[in-house]
Design a protein around this motif. Sequence first.
Motif, short mmCIF file in Angstrom:
data_model
loop_
_atom_site.label_atom_id
_atom_site.label_comp_id
_atom_site.label_asym_id
_atom_site.label_seq_id
_atom_site.Cartn_x
_atom_site.Cartn_y
_atom_site.Cartn_z
N ALA A 102 -34.27 -16.40 -32.22
CA ALA A 102 -34.88 -16.80 -33.49
C ALA A 102 -33.96 -17.75 -34.25
O ALA A 102 -34.41 -18.73 -34.86
CB ALA A 102 -35.19 -15.56 -34.33
N LYS A 103 -32.67 -17.47 -34.20
CA LYS A 103 -31.70 -18.35 -34.85
C LYS A 103 -31.70 -19.73 -34.21
O LYS A 103 -31.62 -20.76 -34.90
CB LYS A 103 -30.31 -17.72 -34.76
CG LYS A 103 -29.23 -18.51 -35.50
CD LYS A 103 -27.90 -17.78 -35.44
CE LYS A 103 -26.82 -18.56 -36.19
NZ LYS A 103 -25.51 -17.85 -36.14
N VAL A 104 -31.81 -19.78 -32.87
CA VAL A 104 -31.87 -21.07 -32.18
C VAL A 104 -33.13 -21.83 -32.60
O VAL A 104 -33.09 -23.04 -32.86
CB VAL A 104 -31.84 -20.87 -30.65
CG1 VAL A 104 -32.06 -22.20 -29.94
CG2 VAL A 104 -30.52 -20.25 -30.21
N CYS A 105 -34.25 -21.15 -32.67
CA CYS A 105 -35.51 -21.78 -33.09
C CYS A 105 -35.38 -22.41 -34.47
O CYS A 105 -35.80 -23.55 -34.69
CB CYS A 105 -36.64 -20.76 -33.10
SG CYS A 105 -37.40 -20.44 -31.50
N ARG A 106 -34.80 -21.66 -35.39
CA ARG A 106 -34.67 -22.17 -36.76
C ARG A 106 -33.74 -23.38 -36.81
O ARG A 106 -33.99 -24.35 -37.52
CB ARG A 106 -34.17 -21.06 -37.69
CG ARG A 106 -35.20 -19.95 -37.92
CD ARG A 106 -34.79 -19.04 -39.06
NE ARG A 106 -33.56 -18.31 -38.77
CZ ARG A 106 -33.51 -17.12 -38.16
NH1 ARG A 106 -34.64 -16.55 -37.75
NH2 ARG A 106 -32.36 -16.52 -37.94
N SER A 107 -32.67 -23.32 -36.03
CA SER A 107 -31.72 -24.43 -36.04
C SER A 107 -32.32 -25.70 -35.45
O SER A 107 -31.92 -26.81 -35.80
CB SER A 107 -30.44 -24.05 -35.29
OG SER A 107 -30.70 -23.92 -33.90
N ARG A 108 -33.29 -25.54 -34.54
CA ARG A 108 -33.91 -26.70 -33.88
C ARG A 108 -35.31 -27.00 -34.41
O ARG A 108 -36.01 -27.86 -33.88
CB ARG A 108 -33.96 -26.46 -32.36
CG ARG A 108 -32.58 -26.28 -31.76
CD ARG A 108 -32.62 -26.12 -30.25
NE ARG A 108 -31.27 -25.89 -29.73
CZ ARG A 108 -30.97 -25.75 -28.45
NH1 ARG A 108 -31.93 -25.83 -27.54
NH2 ARG A 108 -29.73 -25.53 -28.07
N ASP A 109 -35.70 -26.26 -35.46
CA ASP A 109 -37.00 -26.46 -36.10
C ASP A 109 -38.14 -26.31 -35.08
O ASP A 109 -39.09 -27.11 -35.06
CB ASP A 109 -37.06 -27.84 -36.77
CG ASP A 109 -38.21 -27.92 -37.78
OD1 ASP A 109 -38.60 -26.87 -38.30
OD2 ASP A 109 -38.70 -29.05 -38.02
N LEU A 110 -38.04 -25.28 -34.26
CA LEU A 110 -39.06 -25.02 -33.25
C LEU A 110 -39.93 -23.84 -33.68
O LEU A 110 -39.46 -22.91 -34.34
CB LEU A 110 -38.41 -24.68 -31.90
CG LEU A 110 -37.64 -25.81 -31.21
CD1 LEU A 110 -36.98 -25.28 -29.94
CD2 LEU A 110 -38.58 -26.97 -30.88
N LYS A 143 -37.65 -27.19 -24.61
CA LYS A 143 -37.16 -27.59 -25.94
C LYS A 143 -36.02 -26.69 -26.40
O LYS A 143 -35.12 -27.13 -27.12
CB LYS A 143 -38.30 -27.56 -26.95
CG LYS A 143 -39.34 -28.65 -26.74
CD LYS A 143 -40.48 -28.52 -27.74
CE LYS A 143 -41.54 -29.59 -27.50
NZ LYS A 143 -42.69 -29.44 -28.43
N MET A 144 -36.08 -25.43 -26.01
CA MET A 144 -34.99 -24.51 -26.33
C MET A 144 -33.75 -24.84 -25.51
O MET A 144 -32.63 -24.49 -25.89
CB MET A 144 -35.42 -23.07 -26.06
CG MET A 144 -36.45 -22.53 -27.05
SD MET A 144 -35.75 -22.18 -28.67
CE MET A 144 -34.88 -20.66 -28.34
N ASP A 145 -33.97 -25.52 -24.37
CA ASP A 145 -32.88 -25.91 -23.48
C ASP A 145 -32.07 -24.69 -23.04
O ASP A 145 -30.84 -24.67 -23.09
CB ASP A 145 -31.96 -26.93 -24.17
CG ASP A 145 -31.00 -27.61 -23.17
OD1 ASP A 145 -31.35 -27.65 -21.97
OD2 ASP A 145 -29.93 -28.05 -23.60
N ILE A 146 -32.80 -23.66 -22.61
CA ILE A 146 -32.17 -22.42 -22.17
C ILE A 146 -32.69 -22.07 -20.78
O ILE A 146 -33.89 -21.96 -20.56
CB ILE A 146 -32.47 -21.25 -23.13
CG1 ILE A 146 -31.91 -21.56 -24.52
CG2 ILE A 146 -31.92 -19.94 -22.60
CD1 ILE A 146 -32.28 -20.53 -25.56
N ASN A 147 -31.79 -21.91 -19.82
CA ASN A 147 -32.21 -21.44 -18.51
C ASN A 147 -32.08 -19.91 -18.44
O ASN A 147 -31.65 -19.28 -19.40
CB ASN A 147 -31.40 -22.12 -17.39
CG ASN A 147 -29.90 -21.86 -17.53
OD1 ASN A 147 -29.49 -20.80 -17.99
ND2 ASN A 147 -29.09 -22.83 -17.14
N THR A 148 -32.48 -19.33 -17.34
CA THR A 148 -32.53 -17.88 -17.25
C THR A 148 -31.17 -17.23 -17.48
O THR A 148 -31.04 -16.26 -18.22
CB THR A 148 -33.07 -17.45 -15.87
OG1 THR A 148 -34.36 -18.04 -15.68
CG2 THR A 148 -33.20 -15.94 -15.80
N SER A 149 -30.13 -17.77 -16.86
CA SER A 149 -28.81 -17.16 -17.02
C SER A 149 -28.30 -17.31 -18.44
O SER A 149 -27.68 -16.39 -18.99
CB SER A 149 -27.82 -17.81 -16.04
OG SER A 149 -27.72 -19.20 -16.26
N ALA A 150 -28.57 -18.47 -19.04
CA ALA A 150 -28.14 -18.68 -20.42
C ALA A 150 -28.90 -17.74 -21.36
O ALA A 150 -28.35 -17.23 -22.33
CB ALA A 150 -28.37 -20.13 -20.83
#
Length: 235
Positions: free
Chosen positions: A193-201, A221-228
């Motif tokens: 949720a913090k990542v979403c807010r920081s990227r306005d997603l 858009k989140m630029d997150i893979n499974t391991s991350a």
Amino acid sequence: MTPERYQRIRNMLAKRQTDLTVCLENVHKPHNVSAVVRTCDAIGIHKVHAIWESRYGIRRGTAMGSERWVGVDTHQNVGDAIRALKANNMQVLVTHLSDEAVDFRAVDYTRPTAILFGQEKYGATDEAIALCDKEIVIPMVGMVQSLNVSVAAALVLYEAQRQRQNAGMYQIQQLTEAECQRILFEGGYPVLAKVCRSRDLPYPVIDDRGQIAADDAWWAKMDINTSAFKSLLNA
């Protein structure tokens, strides 16, 4: 988020009372504010209101994490706060010892209701008392004439809960599904949720197993893979 945690949050959200709240007028001691918020969470209040000359934080140790589940709207002055509450068709009560005050148990809390509690030492201001609809009092037969604000709030709020339970109001969900989804994501996946807010997603949908239901475009858009993703959840 596990299915068990998802269901626990869902059960909590189903009982939230959006038309019951408290308003704290310059209650400055962090442990008092936090204790009131903790009680609000326990009886199902969705949001509290606070009038602060400057922002005071909620002490997490006393709130026991309830500040994550109860919203706090702040106001610059008591007039703005009470006008906002009355705009939502709430009766606004104030705890105050006077000849006009009625026993707090004699009030109908099944109506949309806001209860104003004043500052620890001096109580509610004259302006607040004049703007509120009714004064209430907690009867006492000892030498003291007042209780700690968090104790007073607990007594009044549990009377409100008792009346609302008897009226079946906890059996009807008041929160919208959109608000439930927001809380499920922020409560179940706070790091994401913090990542979403920081990227306005936009927030994704949480399915009925408590899992994120998002397409590949959102994850890209989140630029997150499974391991991350697993690393974020364990952070």
